[in-house]
Design an enzyme around this catalytic site. Structure first.
Site, mmCIF file in Angstrom:
data_model
loop_
_atom_site.group_PDB
_atom_site.id
_atom_site.type_symbol
_atom_site.label_atom_id
_atom_site.label_comp_id
_atom_site.label_asym_id
_atom_site.label_seq_id
_atom_site.Cartn_x
_atom_site.Cartn_y
_atom_site.Cartn_z
ATOM 1 C CB SER A 30 52.270 -43.424 55.174
ATOM 2 O OG SER A 30 51.546 -44.524 54.778
ATOM 3 C CB SER A 31 54.295 -38.125 52.847
ATOM 4 O OG SER A 31 53.622 -38.289 51.625
ATOM 5 C CG ASP A 41 48.933 -46.106 55.336
ATOM 6 O OD1 ASP A 41 49.296 -47.296 55.431
ATOM 7 O OD2 ASP A 41 48.583 -45.579 54.269
ATOM 8 C CD GLU A 65 44.610 -40.077 53.426
ATOM 9 O OE1 GLU A 65 44.286 -40.123 52.230
ATOM 10 O OE2 GLU A 65 45.717 -39.654 53.809
ATOM 11 C CG HIS A 94 45.856 -53.360 48.380
ATOM 12 N ND1 HIS A 94 45.109 -52.228 48.153
ATOM 13 C CD2 HIS A 94 47.050 -53.136 47.785
ATOM 14 C CE1 HIS A 94 45.810 -51.369 47.439
ATOM 15 N NE2 HIS A 94 47.002 -51.893 47.215
HETATM 16 C C1 GLA Z 1 47.476 -47.388 51.354
HETATM 17 C C2 GLA Z 1 46.312 -47.197 52.326
HETATM 18 C C3 GLA Z 1 46.319 -48.267 53.420
HETATM 19 C C4 GLA Z 1 46.441 -49.662 52.831
HETATM 20 C C5 GLA Z 1 47.548 -49.734 51.793
HETATM 21 C C6 GLA Z 1 47.561 -51.045 51.057
HETATM 22 O O1 GLA Z 1 48.691 -47.168 52.001
HETATM 23 O O2 GLA Z 1 46.386 -45.920 52.917
HETATM 24 O O3 GLA Z 1 45.173 -48.116 54.220
HETATM 25 O O4 GLA Z 1 45.210 -50.077 52.305
HETATM 26 O O5 GLA Z 1 47.452 -48.700 50.829
HETATM 27 O O6 GLA Z 1 47.842 -52.086 51.927
#
Ligand code: GLA
Length: 386
Positions: free
Chosen positions: A125-126, A173, A161, A33
């Site tokens: 992160s799919s 991601d 996104e 985060h």
């Molecule tokens: C998700 C978001 C990222 C990042 C994380 C937390 O995966 O897509 O950009 O902020 O949460 O670290």
């Protein structure tokens, strides 16, 4: 490869060349985060991800199917591309097409079949893997592979996104999914997108990904809320410091004195300390001090639990049980939180007993069966040899 045969069955394609691609999922080792607060993050791309097979068509139609979902998405590149709820997962791909068109790319019509082995909604992160995969596949026939700009693809995925799906996520991601190098973690400075590949062999230890199998239901609304809280904290600090700081990661713990709101203090404290932990973690990894590195993971989890408040019963339980189990030197939640996955660093020869014990203890407390993956660190999006 099976997917190629399924592609031929699905589209009846035998004459045109067929291309196969892979785009990995990711786990973040540390730096949670803070990618939307100008901080450092340290993710890795893993061997689980999404495969895509494609052949070109003679018209401007893109047909898109997945082995994992029943709906087919058909896009006419000559018409406007719009978000439609019924297209579900296909919207991530549609967003990519829309923005590539907007950026002036003359895309070719094609048939695409995809299949993933990433658990969905697990925080690996799919969606980033899918965005980056589709961008790479669509650019491949119109550019030389060497001239596909991976930084551009990552930013494009983030734009999808933010502007098409409506999640205000950071760049981490998509960036690691596009740019990762095998056996290396990617230290990304999210202020300027410069990065360094950090060798990550974890000598004597294994990185275990643990899926709580609790879906991240709250993730997008709470995510946007956290982001807003950080913006508010920065604004207050900047009022006191005459606009001297451009992001929260540039602040120091001393700056917390300018904040009055208890929530903002906690959020900012997490952000500032987490950024410091990433820098420390890289130093320790470079010295092969895996135990020291793993201790920082524990501190990171605590900060995400008490200050950032994005963990929850399942993530806390799996991390606590991991830390109680022999062989584990560190564990934390990874990704956005509110369910999804955690990681643990475990001595190589204790992995089996670790999984058995944590699995039983977690089930005992939550009534949910967790899944465990012993992953390897892989390179980013790529074309595969057929
Ligand atoms: C998700 C978001 C990222 C990042 C994380 C937390 O995966 O897509 O950009 O902020 O949460 O670290």
């Amino acid at each position: 490869m099976n997917l190629r045969n399924s592609f031929i069955e699905t589209y009846g394609e035998v004459e045109k060349p067929i291309y196969s691609f892979f785009s990995p999922g990711r786990v973040n080792l540390i730096g949670e985060h803070i990618d939307y607060n100008g901080g450092y993050v340290l993710p890795v791309a893993i061997n689980l991800g999404i495969y895509g097979v494609m052949s070109l068509r003679d018209d401007k139609i893109i047909r898109l199917k997945s082995m994992d979902f029943s709906n087919e998405v058909i896009i006419d590149l000559e018409k406007e591309i719009k978000y439609e709820a019924k297209d579900g997962w296909g919207n991530y791909a549609k967003g990519v097409m829309k923005f590539l068109k907007e950026d002036g790319y003359s895309l070719k019509g094609c048939n695409i079949l995809i299949k993933g082995n990433l658990p969905n909604g697990a925080g690996l992160s799919s969606s980033a893997a899918l965005e980056v995969l589709i961008a790479y596949m669509l650019l491949y026939p119109i550019l030389q592979p060497e001239s596909i700009n991976k930084k551009y693809i990552a930013l494009l995925g983030q734009r999808v996104e933010n502007k098409f799906i409506g999640v205000n996520s950071g760049i981490m991601d998509q960036f690691v999914v596009a740019n990762s190098k095998k056996d290396h973690a990617l230290l990304l400075d999210t202020q300027n997108l410069s990065y360094e590949n950090i060798p990550c062999y974890l000598n004597g230890y294994i990185l275990i990904v643990m899926n709580t199998n609790k879906r991240r239901e709250l993730a997008s609304s709470e995510y946007n809320k956290r982001r807003k809280e950080c913006e508010n904290a920065l604004e207050t600090i900047n009022k006191a410091k005459n606009n001297k700081v451009s992001n929260l990661c540039q602040c120091t713990l001393d700056d917390l004195k300018y904040l009055k709101d208890e929530i903002e203090i906690k959020r900012a404290r997490h952000v500032i300390t987490e950024n410091q932990r990433v820098i420390k973690a890289v130093e320790l990894l470079k010295k092969d001090d895996i135990k020291g590195f793993a201790k920082l993971l524990i501190q990171s989890h605590d900060s995400l639990k008490y200050d950032y408040e994005v963990t929850g019963l399942e993530l806390d339980t799996i991390v606590e049980e991991s830390l109680k189990t022999q062989g584990c030197v560190g564990a934390r939640m990874t990704g956005a939180g509110f369910g999804g996955c955690a990681i643990a660093v475990v001595e190589k020869n204790k992995v089996e007993s670790f999984i058995q014990n944590v699995s039983a203890a977690y089930f005992n407390k939550t009534n949910i069966k967790a899944s465990f993956y012993t992953t390897s660190i892989e390179s980013g999006v790529r074309i595969l040899e057929n």
